[in-house]
Design a protein around this motif. Structure first.
Motif, PDB file in Angstrom:
ATOM      1  N   ASP A 221      55.881 -26.618  -2.028  1.00 36.87           N
ATOM      2  CA  ASP A 221      56.886 -26.846  -3.240  1.00 36.87           C
ATOM      3  C   ASP A 221      57.960 -26.194  -2.958  1.00 36.87           C
ATOM      4  N   ILE A 222      58.986 -26.973  -2.232  1.00 44.45           N
ATOM      5  CA  ILE A 222      60.368 -26.419  -1.850  1.00 44.45           C
ATOM      6  C   ILE A 222      60.982 -27.688  -2.223  1.00 44.45           C
ATOM      7  N   PRO A 223      62.616 -27.437  -2.265  1.00 47.05           N
ATOM      8  CA  PRO A 223      63.384 -28.551  -2.680  1.00 47.05           C
ATOM      9  C   PRO A 223      63.572 -29.651  -1.417  1.00 47.05           C
ATOM     10  N   GLU A 224      63.756 -30.739  -1.741  1.00 45.42           N
ATOM     11  CA  GLU A 224      63.733 -31.744  -0.665  1.00 45.42           C
ATOM     12  C   GLU A 224      64.820 -31.525   0.046  1.00 45.42           C
ATOM     13  N   ASN A 225      66.054 -31.096  -0.205  1.00 42.15           N
ATOM     14  CA  ASN A 225      67.211 -30.869   0.531  1.00 42.15           C
ATOM     15  C   ASN A 225      67.252 -29.550   1.417  1.00 42.15           C
ATOM     16  N   LEU A 226      65.950 -28.868   1.352  1.00 46.71           N
ATOM     17  CA  LEU A 226      65.790 -28.001   2.265  1.00 46.71           C
ATOM     18  C   LEU A 226      64.894 -28.143   3.360  1.00 46.71           C
ATOM     19  N   ASN A 228      64.949 -29.295   6.028  1.00 45.84           N
ATOM     20  CA  ASN A 228      65.517 -29.703   7.163  1.00 45.84           C
ATOM     21  C   ASN A 228      65.921 -28.321   8.041  1.00 45.84           C
ATOM     22  N   LEU A 229      67.120 -28.638   8.853  1.00 41.93           N
ATOM     23  CA  LEU A 229      67.234 -27.437   9.563  1.00 41.93           C
ATOM     24  C   LEU A 229      68.100 -26.505   8.901  1.00 41.93           C
ATOM     25  N   ASN A 230      68.537 -26.894   7.536  1.00 39.33           N
ATOM     26  CA  ASN A 230      68.926 -25.820   6.685  1.00 39.33           C
ATOM     27  C   ASN A 230      68.268 -24.873   5.912  1.00 39.33           C
ATOM     28  N   GLY A 231      66.788 -24.929   6.507  1.00 33.27           N
ATOM     29  CA  GLY A 231      65.785 -24.261   5.751  1.00 33.27           C
ATOM     30  C   GLY A 231      64.639 -24.208   6.303  1.00 33.27           C
ATOM     31  N   CYS A 232      63.712 -25.480   5.794  1.00 36.71           N
ATOM     32  CA  CYS A 232      62.353 -25.618   6.287  1.00 36.71           C
ATOM     33  C   CYS A 232      61.905 -27.019   6.954  1.00 36.71           C
ATOM     34  N   PRO A 233      62.215 -27.391   8.103  1.00 39.89           N
ATOM     35  CA  PRO A 233      62.303 -28.504   8.633  1.00 39.89           C
ATOM     36  C   PRO A 233      60.854 -28.775   8.714  1.00 39.89           C
ATOM     37  N   PHE A 234      59.996 -29.237   7.725  1.00 40.73           N
ATOM     38  CA  PHE A 234      58.436 -29.531   7.986  1.00 40.73           C
ATOM     39  C   PHE A 234      58.209 -30.857   7.009  1.00 40.73           C
ATOM     40  N   ARG A 235      57.212 -31.502   7.466  1.00 42.34           N
ATOM     41  CA  ARG A 235      56.646 -32.527   6.521  1.00 42.34           C
ATOM     42  C   ARG A 235      55.962 -31.979   5.465  1.00 42.34           C
ATOM     43  N   THR A 236      55.979 -32.548   4.351  1.00 41.10           N
ATOM     44  CA  THR A 236      55.206 -32.135   3.353  1.00 41.10           C
ATOM     45  C   THR A 236      53.709 -31.825   3.537  1.00 41.10           C
ATOM     46  N   GLU A 237      53.260 -32.846   4.208  1.00 40.78           N
ATOM     47  CA  GLU A 237      51.662 -32.800   4.335  1.00 40.78           C
ATOM     48  C   GLU A 237      51.213 -31.571   5.105  1.00 40.78           C
ATOM     49  N   ASP A 238      52.512 -31.154   6.176  1.00 43.45           N
ATOM     50  CA  ASP A 238      52.025 -29.966   6.888  1.00 43.45           C
ATOM     51  C   ASP A 238      52.283 -28.721   6.277  1.00 43.45           C
ATOM     52  N   GLY A 281      65.055 -22.153  -3.436  1.00 47.28           N
ATOM     53  CA  GLY A 281      66.180 -23.168  -3.481  1.00 47.28           C
ATOM     54  C   GLY A 281      67.746 -22.537  -2.967  1.00 47.28           C
ATOM     55  N   ALA A 282      68.611 -22.663  -3.954  1.00 49.28           N
ATOM     56  CA  ALA A 282      69.956 -22.277  -3.494  1.00 49.28           C
ATOM     57  C   ALA A 282      69.980 -20.707  -3.399  1.00 49.28           C
TER      58      ALA A 282
END
Length: 360
Positions: A221-226, A228-238, A281-282
């Motif tokens: 349950d994290i914002p899609e815009n995070l 990535n390398l700005n936050g949490c670079p993982f697939r939702t399933e993982d 999020g932000a």
């Protein structure tokens, strides 16, 4: 008459002698050291932490200079680690022997080293010579067969490559067997801790031995815009698998360990709910775990570059404070097991643990 005086005089002398004897005995007792209640020995009443990165303070920052790369030591012990935040009656000293990346074998007695450091149980044996250990809290097992931190790295790679199946699908097949292989190793480590204390003259009732599990640092349950390398670079399933399956089943295995070793158990598998990395999020101030973190200064030195992202996805200082709050309250109870859950006040508190006792 003379005989009567002699009798009275003798009685008086006997009384004086008795009083002198009493005073002599009292004087001798007052000079003898009095053994304080609880743990034997001399020194401050102390709580000690042993284990890996989740309890050493990795992610909390402000690492001691001797464990931040000096002479190859990357244990990353922090003065902000949970052991230093615990509040318990009578305990005036806290000692952190945990080391980032440590397997159960390095916590146990033996020759296994971690980042140049010898057995943590052996270090405990030295500590009890000058400290009265009232509680030992342990967090270990994830770096053994489960390789939980490596799992996180693999899931990062899966996101980065953006091809093939999610990493969790590859891990699921043998995850239960990995945990089963881990269990006896952690049991042995806890047994060695008890051996050290027993050899130092401790009875089991002289101290508390607590095994805690692992909180999931990430969730779906994290914002899609995070994502990535700005936050949490993982697939939702993982992200979902790590939180709902990985951390939960690892906790079930560790609960089995605690039961076999006769230790108390603190379940942290749901402790981070709503406060995982990137969940704010932000506003990252509400999070209890580090996001993807790069220590840019470390990239300028070859010997430090490989450790530049070591802090990523570990409890931060706020997380350690919350875990310490829950542990403090747990230590004040007689409960054999509990789970750290968020209460109405927004803080963690021990509650009945409902996780399965075996790994399915």
């Amino acid at each position: 008459m003379a005989r009567s005086r002699w009798w009275l005089t003798g009685f008086a002398l006997a009384g004086v002698a008795l009083l002198v004897g009493v005073f002599v005995l009292i004087g001798r007792d007052s000079q003898q050291p009095v053994e304080p209640p609880g743990p034997p020995g001399r020194g401050p009443l102390t709580i000690v932490s042993l284990g890996d990165s989740t309890i050493s303070g990795e992610g909390a920052g402000e690492y001691t200079a001797d464990t931040d790369g000096r002479d190859g030591n990357w244990c990353h012990r922090s003065p902000l680690a949970l052991v230093h935040e615990v509040k318990a009656p009578g305990i005036v000293k806290s000692v952190n022997l945990a080391c980032s990346g440590a397997p159960a074998g390095q916590v146990a007695l033996g020759e296994v080293e971690q980042w140049t450091e010898p057995s943590q149980a052996q270090q405990l044996a030295q500590l009890v010579k000058t400290h009265r250990v009232a509680a030992v809290v342990v967090a270990v097992g994830a770096n053994d067969d489960p390789h939980f931190s490596r799992l996180i790295s693999e899931c990062f790679t899966s996101w980065f490559m953006d091809s093939g199946d999610p990493c969790s699908e590859q891990i699921t097949d043998d995850w239960a067997s990995r945990i089963e292989k881990m269990v006896p190793k952690v049991v042995d480590a806890l047994d060695d801790i008890r051996t050290v204390l027993r050899n130092a003259g401790y009875d089991r009732e002289d101290y508390e031995l607590v095994l805690q599990s692992y909180a999931s640092p990430i969730g779906p349950d994290i914002p899609e815009n995070l994502r990535n390398l700005n936050g949490c670079p993982f697939r939702t399933e993982d992200l979902r698998w790590v939180k709902e399956t990985g951390a939960a089943s690892l906790s079930a295995g560790l609960r089995d360990v605690a039961q076999r070793a006769g230790a108390r158990f603190l379940d942290l598998s749901r402790a981070g709910d709503g406060h995982e990395a990137c969940s704010g999020g932000a506003d990252a101030s509400t999070e209890w775990f580090t996001r993807f973190t790069v220590r840019w200064d470390d990239l300028t030195a070859v010997e430090r570059a490989t450790h530049a992202i070591q802090e990523s996805f570990h409890p931060n200082a706020a997380g350690h404070q919350q875990f310490a709050r829950c542990l403090s309250e747990f230590l004040a109870t007689n409960d054999q097991a509990a789970a750290c859950l968020k209460g109405e006040d927004g803080n963690l508190h021990p509650a009945p643990s409902l996780i399965p006792q075996t790994v399915g």
